[in-house]
Design a protein around this motif. Structure first.
Motif, mmCIF file in Angstrom:
data_model
loop_
_atom_site.group_PDB
_atom_site.id
_atom_site.type_symbol
_atom_site.label_atom_id
_atom_site.label_comp_id
_atom_site.label_asym_id
_atom_site.label_seq_id
_atom_site.Cartn_x
_atom_site.Cartn_y
_atom_site.Cartn_z
ATOM 1 N N SER A 54 0.834 -1.207 0.000
ATOM 2 C CA SER A 54 0.000 0.000 0.000
ATOM 3 C C SER A 54 0.868 1.257 0.000
ATOM 4 C CB SER A 54 -0.933 -0.002 1.208
ATOM 5 O OG SER A 54 -0.183 -0.164 2.404
ATOM 6 N N ASN A 77 -4.180 -0.877 -3.728
ATOM 7 C CA ASN A 77 -4.038 -0.459 -2.334
ATOM 8 C C ASN A 77 -3.202 0.812 -2.184
ATOM 9 O OD1 ASN A 77 -5.491 -2.706 -1.261
ATOM 10 N ND2 ASN A 77 -3.684 -3.979 -1.614
ATOM 11 N N THR A 79 -2.223 4.811 -2.323
ATOM 12 C CA THR A 79 -2.831 6.131 -2.186
ATOM 13 C C THR A 79 -1.952 7.134 -2.921
ATOM 14 O OG1 THR A 79 -1.722 6.407 -0.048
ATOM 15 C CG2 THR A 79 -4.020 5.656 -0.031
ATOM 16 N N ARG A 103 -8.669 7.766 -1.849
ATOM 17 C CA ARG A 103 -7.304 7.347 -2.184
ATOM 18 C C ARG A 103 -6.526 8.472 -2.847
ATOM 19 N NH1 ARG A 103 -7.651 2.411 -5.994
ATOM 20 N NH2 ARG A 103 -5.372 2.481 -5.742
#
Length: 212
Positions: A54, A77, A79, A103
């Protein structure tokens, strides 16, 4: 870092009409090409190599969100934060990335200002730019951006500037690859290299690792 200057004192380093929505919409429509798409895939591969499920990504001079959309679709996942000087670019980016919800966060930022890193909501594992920083300025502006990027990136983390570079002395605001690598090293990055050279592009890569 470079001292802040007013708009009237700054050199004219942005030749495009990026404050015109009509111009920006046409630019975004016409900018795609197979080489640029290959660079997108290379950036994605470098992010995958971070081995972070992520990652938080910050893109400098992020434009109309084309790279953001490409990456967010393939890194479910991840951002993302985009920083750009042009409100029309940000408007198009908001439309393109709206479906990714929380996100994504976008900021209107002038990278020639010393305090641009303060716009970031948090420190990224990867800080990237695509075919953009040559419009921000020449070596002094790049030196300041590279130094600020080193301080912003979460260690260990990736910096990758995929941009058009000067070849055979051509391009008034394009910098030779060797100078990019030297400036990135001077900013304190490790493992500095050109991870890809294709067409007029080079991917200037460095690792921010404060424990080395």
């Amino acid at each position: 870092m470079a001292q802040q200057t007013s708009d009237s004192e700054r050199p004219a380093r942005i030749p495009h009409r990026f404050h015109s929505m009509e111009y920006v919409a046409k630019w975004a429509h016409d900018v795609g090409n197979p080489v640029r798409e290959s660079v997108f895939h290379h950036i994605l591969a470098q992010l995958v190599l971070l081995d972070d499920e992520s990652p938080h990504i910050v893109e400098l001079a992020s434009g109309p969100g084309i790279l953001a959309e490409f990456l967010l679709e393939r890194l479910p996942n991840a951002t993302y934060e985009g920083m750009d000087y042009s409100e029309p670019m940000l408007t198009l980016a908001r439309e393109r990335t709206e479906r990714f919800g929380e996100r994504v966060h976008l900021h209107q930022v002038d990278l020639r200002d010393d305090d641009w890193p303060r716009a970031a909501r948090r420190r990224p594992q990867a800080l990237i730019s695509m075919q953009a920083l040559h419009d921000v300025g020449d070596e002094p502006e790049h030196e300041a951006i590279y130094a600020a990027a080193k301080q912003l990136i979460h260690s260990p983390g990736l910096f990758l500037n995929a941009d058009l570079v000067r070849q055979s002395g051509k391009g008034p605001t394009r910098i030779p690859l060797s100078r990019h690598l030297a400036m990135l090293s001077a900013a304190g990055f490790d493992d500095v290299e050109s991870s890809l050279k294709i067409g007029a592009y080079a991917c200037i890569k460095g690792i921010a690792d404060d424990v080395r």
